[in-house]
Design an enzyme around this catalytic site. Structure first.
Site: not given
Length: 551
Positions: A284, A366, A504
């Protein structure tokens, strides 16, 4: 299509749930705890000045052209005054033209000497210095503009209520009653509305047909979504397909051959030298990763002309319905919906005047470690059914990753006063910790226990950001971020409304939220010079953010 009359109340936020996915609910129906008019946060005057500098900077190309015309006029006036004041005969005009030409040639020849400024009057010198400063600023900035974007609005026959979704799951003939009950409970608490989109290949089971999970069915869903949003985004940006220099498409779980990029290039007849990039498996957060990639590629094309990039974000649902009974995999069947967004970017200074937004910052963080890596994980369950497993600690992992992202972003957007409070908190905690250790080493535990405990200072991002687009990953995610960042209800209203009306939609959800802020929200209306923060999370685990300035 206006919202349907059957609307229910959000259990905790008093946000009305819309029965329509094609349009957002009227903002008048949203009863937020506090509106932007009632809420007062001290804004930084320095940040405000910087924002308006960006806004006014979009007119630099026109100022440069105007300045060059003034410079030519001043040089001409200097020559006319020196050669033939008051005489405007044809011979004089011809003489002036040749004199101006000789002056420019002489200027170019004298650049290698130190006396070239002596050729011009003080007025010409002043104008030349101003133009030089403008040219330096242009060379220094290299901006990225958002010329326009559009999101996918599904047709009515794609929309399903919660009861229809549970019935679709029942008709798959693979879920037991416990799994069906679990999915129903998740739907009721998910924050999604009663008219969210599912692809025709899955919906057709409600009409007695077999579910189509084929590659062709998946490609059909992709074509409907991509063709629609790309066509409308290019139209809004007033850009022809052949003007596109860079095409970036992200879709995590459907990566066919030929690629989705090839599909779009073929459909819209783009140039044969267009640079295409197809990103997969990035979850996402992939939309802002795509924007960041497009930014880096465009900024390699410096100058007034620059280049244009088309960024497309979507997720294809057709081949990715989980058909097992393990709870960690079942959540994907209840949250994710069809959607997509297309954005047109440019780094040409001449596009600044017609752009909607200017990109100020992008930050990518990350997560490291097995816990982050397996938080969102595509695999097979014990019965061999493929799906995406969401870990129970996903909210905790997302919180840590977002904290690191905002720690990096903070110095770029927060006023100096907020940054000073953070530094003071860190220094105070460090000193008290050192004193406490010293006292304990000297066996003075009583004194050590009397030292105050200073909590880490959480900076108020509302002092540097006006609007927030938080990835609509679920109601728990939005609630947690609202609480930890101290946001008001009208700050998270776009995320809740996007989740309610669209579900979503993966990486494209932040663009539905920006669309809501731009076109619908009245509790915190968008104004020129406002800053918008987009934050998204993805598998890996990643947190990406971007700050846009409204032009």
């Amino acid at each position: 299509m206006p919202p349907q009359s059957s609307q229910t109340q959000h259990a905790e936020g008093n946000l009305r749930r819309s029965g329509s996915e094609s349009e957002f609910s009227d903002a008048d129906s949203v009863s937020s705890a506090r509106s932007a008019k009632d809420y007062r946060v001290r804004k930084s005057a320095l940040i405000g000045m910087v924002d308006w500098t960006h806004v006014l900077g979009t007119h630099v190309p026109e100022l440069m052209i105007f300045g060059l015309l003034i410079l030519v006029a001043q040089i001409t006036h200097q020559v006319v005054t020196e050669l033939a004041p008051g005489d405007l005969s044809l011979t004089t005009i011809s003489t002036v033209v040749f004199a101006v030409t000789d002056l420019i040639v002489g200027f170019l020849n004298s650049i290698y000497t130190a006396d070239f400024f002596s050729l011009f009057s003080p007025q010409v010198k002043t104008t030349a210095v101003v133009l030089f400063v403008f040219a330096w600023l242009i060379r220094k900035d290299n901006p990225i503009y958002l010329l326009g974007f559009d999101t996918f609005k599904a047709p009515d026959d794609w929309k399903c209520s919660h009861d229809q979704i549970v019935e679709m799951m029942r008709l798959q003939d693979c879920f037991n009653e416990e799994s069906l009950g679990f999915m129903r409970r998740i739907l009721e608490r998910s924050g999604t509305g009663q008219a969210t989109a599912w692809p025709p290949g899955i919906i057709q089971c409600l009409k007695g047909q077999k579910t189509d999970r084929s590659v062709e069915g998946s490609r059909k869903e992709a074509e409907i979504i991509l063709y629609d949003i790309v066509e409308k985004a290019l139209k809004k940006a007033n850009v022809h397909p052949k003007e596109i220099d860079v095409l970036v498409i992200n879709c995590s779980l459907f990566c066919p051959t030929p690629s989705l990029c090839a599909m779009v290039v073929s459909k819209f007849g783009m140039r044969n030298d267009v640079a295409t990039y197809n990103l997969g498996g990035m979850g996402c957060s992939a939309s802002l990763i795509s924007v960041d990639l497009a930014k880096r590629l465009l900024q390699a094309k410096r100058g007034f002309r620059g280049g244009k990039a088309l960024v497309v974000s979507t997720e294809i649902i057709t081949p990715n319905l989980y058909h097992g009974n393990e709870r960690g995999f079942l959540i994907q069947n209840t949250l994710f919906r069809c959607g997509g967004a297309a954005m047109v970017l440019s780094n040409s200074w001449f596009d600044g005047r017609r752009a909607w937004y200017k990109l100020l910052h992008t930050v990518r963080v990350h997560g490291i470690g097995q816990e982050s890596y397996e938080c969102v994980y595509e695999t097979q369950d014990q019965s061999g059914q493929r799906g995406v497993r969401l870990a129970k600690n996903i909210v905790k992992v997302a919180g840590k990753c977002m904290e690191r992202n905002l720690t990096t972003l903070g110095p770029l957007v927060l006023p100096i006063g907020e940054q000073a409070k953070v530094v003071f908190s860190i220094v105070t905690r460090f000193i008290l910790k050192a004193i406490r250790k010293t006292l304990q080493a000297n066996k003075k535990d009583d004194w050590a226990n009397k030292l105050p405990i200073v909590k880490p200072y959480v900076p108020d991002f509302k002092t540097g950001i006006d609007h927030f687009c938080i990835h609509a990953g679920g109601r728990a995610v939005i609630d947690g971020i609202e609480k930890n960042m101290g946001l008001e209800l009208f700050h998270t209203e776009p995320s809740r409304m996007a989740l309610m009306n669209y579900g979503n939609t993966s990486s494209s959800s932040i663009w539905y939220e920006l669309e809501y802020i731009q076109e619908t929200q009245k509790s915190n209306p968008l104004k020129k010079g406002d800053r918008v923060l987009q934050v998204a999370f993805g598998s890996g685990f990643k947190c990406t953010s971007a700050v846009w300035l409204k032009l």
